[in-house]
Design a protein around this motif. Structure first.
Motif, PDB file in Angstrom:
ATOM      1  N   GLU A 263       0.856  -1.189   0.000  1.00  0.00           N
ATOM      2  CA  GLU A 263       0.000   0.000   0.000  1.00  0.00           C
ATOM      3  C   GLU A 263       0.887   1.232   0.000  1.00  0.00           C
ATOM      4  N   VAL A 264       0.565   2.187  -0.852  1.00  0.00           N
ATOM      5  CA  VAL A 264       1.241   3.479  -0.822  1.00  0.00           C
ATOM      6  C   VAL A 264       0.167   4.531  -0.588  1.00  0.00           C
ATOM      7  N   ILE A 265       0.286   5.231   0.525  1.00  0.00           N
ATOM      8  CA  ILE A 265      -0.681   6.265   0.893  1.00  0.00           C
ATOM      9  C   ILE A 265      -0.023   7.621   0.666  1.00  0.00           C
ATOM     10  N   PHE A 266      -0.688   8.474  -0.092  1.00  0.00           N
ATOM     11  CA  PHE A 266      -0.063   9.735  -0.475  1.00  0.00           C
ATOM     12  C   PHE A 266      -1.093  10.850  -0.477  1.00  0.00           C
ATOM     13  N   GLU A 267      -0.589  12.074  -0.403  1.00  0.00           N
ATOM     14  CA  GLU A 267      -1.465  13.238  -0.305  1.00  0.00           C
ATOM     15  C   GLU A 267      -1.337  14.087  -1.554  1.00  0.00           C
ATOM     16  N   ILE A 268      -2.462  14.407  -2.156  1.00  0.00           N
ATOM     17  CA  ILE A 268      -2.489  15.263  -3.335  1.00  0.00           C
ATOM     18  C   ILE A 268      -2.861  16.675  -2.904  1.00  0.00           C
TER      19      ILE A 268
END
Lengths: 116, 136
Positions: free
Chosen positions: A87-92
């Motif tokens: 899982e890669v959790i990222f913020e846009i």
């Protein structure tokens, strides 16, 4: 046509063999109201890529998650791996930009970065 | 820097009996390094969870030390073949530097098949990328 059609793409490269990882199921989720909502599911193509994961309309400033079903990929090759999934959790913050979130994958390690 | 500690649900593991072989009751460790500056990252809150019956059960929380390391995350007795998750609260580190980062946090989910071995799960961390691998 929106300037930022296809704003989020991904790519899985198998660095153990120096080839794209084909047929990896990639799920995109968006964090809304304290839970994850599935946006799309796609298999990586013959270049190991997924595109059109989300429309530009839906691609707002938020937190997103890409889930890569890497265990199935290794199982189909008869190999073991350390990771049941990645899982890669990222913020846009700038949804007008294009975001590319690739994985450089091996059975016992991986890396990821923000590409454009 | 977070100094919050979990209390009642994470009792310290008992000391190993003198004749215990293998991992000396420290089968799992982790490490965070900031490769942009070439330094370990102290003060990162790391949470270890174990998958049981389809759910994640929190085992422990620890903060990385001055070498960027955590150890003794789980006792040998509890370290059975299973899936585990390490959650790294990396955003707070970059916030303390006044920097933005792409990742609100980092989760690494891994499976342990040979709990008699030592497992080391490091993160090589940057604001816009990271890598991890199975170490020993």
């Amino acid at each position: 046509m929106s300037a930022n059609e296809n704003p989020l793409t991904s790519h899985v490269l198998d660095t153990g063999i120096g080839r794209p990882a084909v047929g990896v199921l990639v799920t995109l989720s968006k964090y809304e109201n304290d839970q994850w909502r599935n946006i799309s599911k796609q298999l990586t193509n013959s270049d190991g890529r997924v595109g059109n994961t989300i429309s530009s309309e839906e691609f707002s400033s938020s937190i997103y998650k890409l889930t890569f079903e890497t265990l199935s990929y290794y199982e189909s090759r008869g190999e073991k791996t350390f990771y049941p999934y990645i899982e890669v959790i990222f913020e846009i913050e700038s949804p007008e930009e294009h975001y590319h979130v690739p994985i450089l994958l091996s059975a016992y390690g991986f890396s990821t970065y923000r590409g454009s | 820097m977070s100094t919050r500690r979990e209390r009642s649900t994470t009792a310290a593991p008992p000391p190993p009996p003198p004749t215990m072989a293998g991992n000396s009751d420290n089968p799992l460790s982790a490490h965070v390094l900031d490769t942009t500056i070439g330094r370990p990252v102290p003060g990162i809150l790391i949470t270890l969870s174990k998958e049981e019956n389809g759910k994640w059960r929190k085992i422990t929380e620890q903060v990385t030390n001055k070498d960027g390391r955590v150890a003794r995350l789980i006792s040998q007795a509890e370290f059975t073949p299973s899936s585990y998750k390490l959650n790294f609260n990396t955003k707070s580190y970059f916030e303390s530097l006044g920097q933005k980062t792409f990742y609100p946090y980092i989760d690494v989910v891994f499976q342990v098949e040979k709990p008699e071995e030592h497992y080391h799960v490091p993160i090589l961390l940057n604001a816009y990328g990271y890598s991890t691998y199975r170490g020993s």
